[in-house]
Motif scaffolding. Structure first.
Motif, PDB file in Angstrom:
ATOM      1  N   GLN A 279       0.429  -1.164  -0.109  1.00 18.36           N
ATOM      2  CA  GLN A 279       0.175  -0.231  -0.051  1.00 18.36           C
ATOM      3  C   GLN A 279       0.488   1.063   0.248  1.00 18.36           C
ATOM      4  O   GLN A 279       0.350   2.746  -0.392  1.00 18.36           O
ATOM      5  CB  GLN A 279      -0.939   0.060   0.890  1.00 18.36           C
ATOM      6  CG  GLN A 279      -1.555  -0.962   1.319  1.00 18.36           C
ATOM      7  CD  GLN A 279      -2.635  -1.420   2.341  1.00 18.36           C
ATOM      8  OE1 GLN A 279      -2.413  -0.687   3.742  1.00 18.36           O
ATOM      9  NE2 GLN A 279      -4.365  -2.099   2.400  1.00 18.36           N
TER      10      GLN A 279
ATOM     11  N   GLU B 115      -8.324 -11.012   6.922  1.00 23.45           N
ATOM     12  CA  GLU B 115      -8.667  -9.665   5.911  1.00 23.45           C
ATOM     13  C   GLU B 115      -7.256  -9.144   5.358  1.00 23.45           C
ATOM     14  O   GLU B 115      -7.969  -8.711   4.243  1.00 23.45           O
ATOM     15  CB  GLU B 115      -9.571  -8.311   6.708  1.00 23.45           C
ATOM     16  CG  GLU B 115      -9.528  -7.359   6.605  1.00 23.45           C
ATOM     17  CD  GLU B 115     -10.332  -5.991   7.043  1.00 23.45           C
ATOM     18  OE1 GLU B 115     -10.703  -4.732   6.885  1.00 23.45           O
ATOM     19  OE2 GLU B 115     -10.602  -6.475   8.428  1.00 23.45           O
TER      20      GLU B 115
ATOM     21  N   GLY C  54      -7.253 -10.958   1.930  1.00 23.27           N
ATOM     22  CA  GLY C  54      -7.651 -10.811   1.082  1.00 23.27           C
ATOM     23  C   GLY C  54      -7.393  -9.706   0.412  1.00 23.27           C
ATOM     24  O   GLY C  54      -7.648  -9.658  -1.102  1.00 23.27           O
ATOM     25  N   LYS C  55      -7.080  -8.254   1.180  1.00 23.91           N
ATOM     26  CA  LYS C  55      -6.672  -6.809   0.344  1.00 23.91           C
ATOM     27  C   LYS C  55      -5.494  -7.484   0.009  1.00 23.91           C
ATOM     28  O   LYS C  55      -5.293  -6.645  -1.055  1.00 23.91           O
ATOM     29  CB  LYS C  55      -6.436  -6.286   0.949  1.00 23.91           C
ATOM     30  CG  LYS C  55      -7.991  -5.686   2.250  1.00 23.91           C
ATOM     31  CD  LYS C  55      -7.130  -4.660   3.118  1.00 23.91           C
ATOM     32  CE  LYS C  55      -8.310  -4.232   3.909  1.00 23.91           C
ATOM     33  NZ  LYS C  55      -7.867  -3.215   5.344  1.00 23.91           N
TER      34      LYS C  55
ATOM     35  N   LEU D  72      -4.323 -10.427  -1.938  1.00 20.79           N
ATOM     36  CA  LEU D  72      -4.778 -10.824  -3.551  1.00 20.79           C
ATOM     37  C   LEU D  72      -5.561 -10.463  -4.120  1.00 20.79           C
ATOM     38  O   LEU D  72      -5.249  -9.847  -5.612  1.00 20.79           O
ATOM     39  CB  LEU D  72      -5.902 -12.398  -2.421  1.00 20.79           C
ATOM     40  CG  LEU D  72      -5.125 -13.563  -2.428  1.00 20.79           C
ATOM     41  CD1 LEU D  72      -6.558 -14.387  -1.812  1.00 20.79           C
ATOM     42  CD2 LEU D  72      -4.213 -13.888  -3.156  1.00 20.79           C
ATOM     43  N   ASP D  73      -6.174  -9.038  -3.589  1.00 24.22           N
ATOM     44  CA  ASP D  73      -6.888  -7.868  -4.669  1.00 24.22           C
ATOM     45  C   ASP D  73      -5.866  -7.326  -5.649  1.00 24.22           C
ATOM     46  O   ASP D  73      -5.627  -6.951  -6.820  1.00 24.22           O
ATOM     47  CB  ASP D  73      -7.373  -6.965  -3.999  1.00 24.22           C
ATOM     48  CG  ASP D  73      -9.270  -7.690  -3.227  1.00 24.22           C
ATOM     49  OD1 ASP D  73      -9.380  -8.909  -3.494  1.00 24.22           O
ATOM     50  OD2 ASP D  73      -9.995  -7.083  -2.250  1.00 24.22           O
ATOM     51  N   ILE D  74      -5.022  -6.697  -4.694  1.00 26.33           N
ATOM     52  CA  ILE D  74      -3.735  -5.628  -5.299  1.00 26.33           C
ATOM     53  C   ILE D  74      -3.193  -7.113  -5.601  1.00 26.33           C
ATOM     54  O   ILE D  74      -2.463  -6.385  -7.210  1.00 26.33           O
ATOM     55  CB  ILE D  74      -3.162  -4.960  -3.885  1.00 26.33           C
ATOM     56  CG1 ILE D  74      -3.547  -4.629  -2.898  1.00 26.33           C
ATOM     57  CG2 ILE D  74      -2.049  -4.945  -5.041  1.00 26.33           C
ATOM     58  CD1 ILE D  74      -2.507  -3.707  -2.099  1.00 26.33           C
TER      59      ILE D  74
ATOM     60  N   ASN E 251      -4.261  -8.953  -8.341  1.00 22.98           N
ATOM     61  CA  ASN E 251      -4.788  -9.907  -8.863  1.00 22.98           C
ATOM     62  C   ASN E 251      -4.656  -7.896 -10.096  1.00 22.98           C
ATOM     63  O   ASN E 251      -4.740  -8.052 -10.742  1.00 22.98           O
ATOM     64  CB  ASN E 251      -5.826  -9.599  -8.873  1.00 22.98           C
ATOM     65  CG  ASN E 251      -6.002 -11.278  -7.883  1.00 22.98           C
ATOM     66  OD1 ASN E 251      -5.110 -12.067  -8.615  1.00 22.98           O
ATOM     67  ND2 ASN E 251      -7.467 -11.353  -7.207  1.00 22.98           N
ATOM     68  N   ALA E 252      -5.145  -7.140  -9.253  1.00 21.52           N
ATOM     69  CA  ALA E 252      -4.939  -5.440 -10.265  1.00 21.52           C
ATOM     70  C   ALA E 252      -3.783  -5.645 -10.364  1.00 21.52           C
ATOM     71  O   ALA E 252      -3.984  -4.693 -11.527  1.00 21.52           O
ATOM     72  CB  ALA E 252      -5.740  -4.662  -8.670  1.00 21.52           C
TER      73      ALA E 252
ATOM     74  N   SER F  84      -8.289 -18.090  -1.624  1.00 21.22           N
ATOM     75  CA  SER F  84      -7.291 -18.192  -3.100  1.00 21.22           C
ATOM     76  C   SER F  84      -7.192 -19.028  -3.477  1.00 21.22           C
ATOM     77  O   SER F  84      -6.134 -18.632  -5.077  1.00 21.22           O
ATOM     78  CB  SER F  84      -6.345 -17.718  -2.071  1.00 21.22           C
ATOM     79  OG  SER F  84      -6.158 -19.528  -1.420  1.00 21.22           O
TER      80      SER F  84
END
Length: 781
Positions: free
Chosen positions: A306, A334, A337-338, A340-342, A344-345, A381
């Motif tokens: 981040q 949590e 999950g964040k 994995l989102d980063i 993937n993006a 995941s």
């Protein structure tokens, strides 16, 4: 006026004509006033020698058994009903035994061997008033069986299984056999490594502790990166490995380095590590230079994703989640999950094509258990993952859920001891003394406690020095002055010499056999101390003991560990599995022993310990035999002289606690923290571990405290309560650790039971991390 037949019995004593006292001095309800008036009248009659009771009076509400008996009433007058039931004969025998012990203490005290307790009271005996455990039956063995089980996690010995047959490069295979002395792969490595090399599918790897899961996922990653035409640290980050604790992250990093720095190996591959407790500035500098494989804890990894632009993850081809059950237990769902989102993006893997690399990002989840939270992490995941487990051995059986029944190594010998609370400390001393004179010349032992304060207290107990004579003290002072002069002489060239680092978490066990090095490890220690302590224990060539919390329970490979002692029972069945998994690794032998209290805790044996074990793998140790052998009592002695030896040893601890206020504060804090940690067992085990069933007084004695539980003042950590009062956990002025930053430990949970306690623990830990990343018992960040 006629005679009405009433017989009056008057006693005209010296003060019988004095005005009677009224009940005006008594307050409260009319029943309380009546009881008080009757008791007063009874005492007045008794002091005058008259035992007859006037009309309207009665016996006092409660009479002590120690008072002298009343004179016999006239036979015509029936005896009144007793106000209390008679006490059983066993109680009388206990009183008689206690009086004998009291007399013995008086004799010892006259010789100056036994000091009085607080306010001149006697200390309670270790051997009286203890609850009785269930008797040992034929179903529970009292001696370890000599027959050894074949190791279930050892390298395969079929002759056909080699590392070269797994499909890895000859350089790596040769390095494993010649330099790391690994002759053959384990069952899980034989199954999983070829699968991860050939396919690009996600994978869930399940195998018992000590079976080599770290190499199972590292070998395919290093092998496939090696096969690239050319690479360097600037080529990009290809793999991220997440672990729940700093210690496990450091261990994975060390194993990774050994693979990379092999002869003719891939020296161009650069590993890196970011974990909580390290300076972010230095971590950012390493990230800017670039690395190919990154090992991290989830909190710190998310922070860098981040806030650190130098961390580029667009080329990441592997994401490994090690110890998945622990990641979920510590509340990292949590954060994962964040992350994995980063990933993937930012991923650009589909645009980059290398023949040896996966065509998509591969996620690997590793766990020794298959719990609901692990399955939930897999749903978050993994995508169309392959389930990979070791091939079942001949003695393996399926459990109710279809998974392999035996998860603990077959060669691990487990035992338990049902011991009263007052005997816990002498029992631990006996276990350690006995283990230090067993067949191994330099044994290694790990002892698990429930909280950091308990670790600190017991570390101080077993590293204290015996009472020195005046000559010994003078000799030590002379040696200190001599060392100071030598140090000064070496620095006469004008250059200031740096003082050598002295680790406060490592001390000699002066009063134990062979004087082993005793280490302590928990989340409240500074990171450099934790790293140095673990390195010292791992590399030690002498007898060593590690006192720790569950911070060392997961994934750590501690070479040649002989014995695991669970002084405080684990908080869940999975914690038990991972604790005992520190020994009996890679086919080596190992032993584990657990302390349990008499009563409800004995039900834990059938409910948990006996599940999933082989015949003869679990035995019950007799408490008297353990203490007898530990304190060196003679085998043929009919007299229980080991009781005297154990009592004298425990009295030394009590004197030490009583004479030093800072030690007394440490003991009280550890006692309170232990009770609060006791409330955090999972809800399914609350029937065995309920803090309301604890005998706080007996438990206090095991911490060297002589006060009543209501008189023990427990120092606390957190200052600033409501309305100017210290909050729960407030730091008392002058107590150990005053002025330090607050740390989150097990004792912050409070009297909340089961899953609610765990939820509160996670919320508090996450809040602390957001505020500043303070160190915690559970290594978050």
């Amino acid at each position: 006026m006629g005679d009405d037949g009433m017989i009056l019995n008057f006693d005209l004593g010296g003060d019988s004509l004095a005005p009677a006292r009224t009940s005006g001095g008594f307050k409260g309800r009319w029943t309380d006033r009546l009881k008080a008036k009757r008791a007063q009248n009874y005492r007045a009659k008794k002091s005058n020698g008259n035992v007859n009771v006037a009309v309207g009076e009665g016996p006092p509400v409660r009479q002590r058994a120690e008072r002298q008996e009343r004179p016999q009433r006239p036979k015509a007058q029936p005896a009144p009903e007793p106000t209390e039931p008679e006490k059983p004969k066993s109680r009388a025998s206990l009183v008689q035994a206690d009086s004998v012990l009291k007399k013995k203490r008086q004799e010892l005290k006259s010789l100056g061997k036994v000091p009085e307790g607080a306010n001149g009271t006697f200390m309670s005996s270790l051997w009286t008033g203890n609850p009785e455990a269930a008797p040992i039956t034929a179903d529970t063995q009292t001696e370890e069986t000599e027959e050894k089980q074949a190791p279930s996690n050892a390298p395969l010995a079929d002759g056909a299984s080699t590392f070269a047959n797994l499909g890895i490069t000859p350089v790596l295979a040769n390095h494993l056999t010649t330099k790391l002395n690994l002759k053959a792969p384990t069952a899980i490595q034989k199954t999983a490594v070829p699968e991860l090399i050939k396919t690009d599918s996600d994978a869930f790897i399940q195998a018992e502790t000590g079976s080599g899961k770290t190499l199972t996922y590292l070998l395919p990653i290093v092998d496939r990166i090696m096969r690239m035409d050319a690479t360097s640290r600037q080529a990009g980050l290809f793999a991220i490995i997440m672990a729940p604790t700093r210690e496990l992250s450091r261990q994975i990093y060390n194993v990774l380095e050994t693979l990379i720095h092999c002869k003719n190996g891939p020296h161009w591959i650069v590993p890196g590590s970011v974990t909580g407790g390290e300076k972010k500035k230095s971590e950012k500098a390493r990230l800017r230079k670039g690395m190919n494989i990154l090992v991290a804890t989830p909190g710190r990894l998310l922070d860098h994703l981040q806030n650190t632009t130098a961390l580029e993850v667009d080329k990441v081809r592997w994401l490994v989640l090690d110890e998945g059950d622990r990641l979920m237990e510590l509340g990292f769902e949590e954060d994962i999950g964040k992350i994995l989102d980063i990933l993937n993006a930012r991923s650009k893997v589909a645009m980059q094509v290398e023949s040896s690399m996966p065509k998509r990002r591969v996620t690997v989840l590793c766990s020794a258990t298959m719990k609901a939270n692990v399955q939930k992490l897999g749903e978050i995941s993994l995508k169309e993952a392959n389930y990979i487990a070791a091939e079942k051995t001949n003695d393996g059986e399926d459990g109710e859920d279809g998974s392999e029944k035996f998860l603990a190594p077959a060669q691990l010998r487990q035992s338990y001891i049902v011991i009263p609370a007052k005997l816990r400390l002498v029992g631990l001393n006996a276990i350690l003394q006995r283990a230090l004179i067993r067949e191994t010349a330099h044994p290694k032992i790990i002892v698990f406690f429930s909280c950091t304060d308990s670790v600190d207290f017991h570390f101080s107990v077993f590293t204290r020095k015996a009472q020195q004579t005046e000559a010994e003290i003078k000799h030590e002072q002379f040696l200190a002055r001599q060392a100071k002069r030598d140090l000064k002489a070496k620095g006469e060239d004008g250059e200031k010499k740096p003082e050598p680092f002295v680790n406060p978490a490592i001390e000699k066990g002066h009063l134990l056999n062979s004087q082993p090095l005793i280490h302590k490890l928990h989340g409240s220690l500074a990171q450099n101390i934790r790293t140095a302590t673990l390195a010292s224990f791992t590399k030690s060539k002498t007898a060593s003991i590690l006192f720790c919390t569950d911070v060392a329970a997961r994934g750590l490979d501690l070479p040649n560990l002989d014995l695991v002692v669970q002084f405080d029972p684990p908080f869940s069945p999975d914690d038990h599995l991972h604790r005992i998994g520190r020994t009996a690794r890679a086919g080596r032998d190992g032993r584990a022993v657990m302390f349990l209290l008499p009563g409800p805790e004995e039900g834990y044996v059938d409910a948990v310990l006996k599940k999933g074990i082989r015949e003869g793998q679990l035995v019950r140790a007799d408490v008297d035999e353990v203490i007898k052998k530990g304190f060196g009592a003679e085998e043929k002695s009919k007299k229980r002289d080991f009781e005297d030896k154990a009592s004298e040893w425990h009295l030394d601890v009590e004197r030490w606690v009583m004479e030093q206020p800072e030690v007394a504060a440490m003991a009280a804090k550890a006692w309170g923290a232990h009770i609060r940690a006791y409330t955090t067992h999972v809800s399914a085990e609350k029937q065995f571990f309920n803090h309301r069933g604890l005998h706080y007084g007996h438990l206090a004695k095991s911490f060297g405290l002589r006060e009543k539980p209501t008189a023990i003042k427990v120092p606390s950590n957190e200052a600033g309560g409501a309305k100017g009062k210290p909050a729960r956990g407030a730091q008392i002025k002058g107590a150990p650790g005053a002025g330090k930053k607050r740390r989150f430990d097990m004792e912050d949970i409070g009297d909340v039971a089961g899953e609610e306690a765990i939820k509160k623990m996670r919320m508090a830990a996450r809040a602390m991390e957001r505020k500043g990343g303070l160190s915690s018992e559970f290594n978050i960040g």
